[in-house]
Enzyme design. Structure first.
Site, short mmCIF file in Angstrom:
data_model
loop_
_atom_site.label_atom_id
_atom_site.label_comp_id
_atom_site.label_asym_id
_atom_site.label_seq_id
_atom_site.Cartn_x
_atom_site.Cartn_y
_atom_site.Cartn_z
N THR A 153 125.20 9.84 52.23
CA THR A 153 125.18 8.51 51.58
C THR A 153 124.94 8.52 50.08
O THR A 153 125.04 7.47 49.46
CB THR A 153 124.16 7.54 52.21
OG1 THR A 153 122.84 7.91 51.84
CG2 THR A 153 124.31 7.44 53.71
N ASP A 154 124.62 9.65 49.48
CA ASP A 154 124.33 9.63 48.04
C ASP A 154 124.93 10.85 47.33
O ASP A 154 124.25 11.52 46.56
CB ASP A 154 122.83 9.55 47.80
CG ASP A 154 122.47 9.13 46.38
OD1 ASP A 154 123.34 8.51 45.70
OD2 ASP A 154 121.36 9.43 45.93
#
Length: 90
Positions: free
Chosen positions: A26-27
């Site tokens: 997610t990052d």
């Protein structure tokens, strides 16, 4: 160009491993990639910072990722999964 291909393959292999474990990073962003040199001319890419990672089957928050690398489905408030990591790679 060859160096970029090698590092890209390493990143995709790391993502395949993470996704195979049921996690979405997610990052993904340049700050969360490290280069480790084990020998002269032998670089290895390391994927770091799993603080925002979530299991695919777990509750997904409505906003994930750094704004500049955020996938369209997240921006639009739609359901998201593994493809958000691939968007960030692109």
């Amino acid at each position: 160009a060859a160096r970029v291909q090698v590092l890209t393959r390493q990143l995709l292999a790391a993502l395949a491993f993470v996704h195979g474990a049921g996690l979405v990073h997610t990052d993904l962003k340049p700050e969360n990639l490290l280069l480790a040199t084990s020998a002269p001319g032998c670089e290895q890419l390391r994927l770091i910072d799993f603080g925002s990672a979530t299991f695919e089957h777990a509750h997904h928050t409505s906003v994930v990722g750094t704004r500049h690398y955020r996938a369209p489905e997240v921006i639009l408030g739609h359901a998201w999964s593994y493809p958000v990591d691939m968007w960030s790679v692109g």
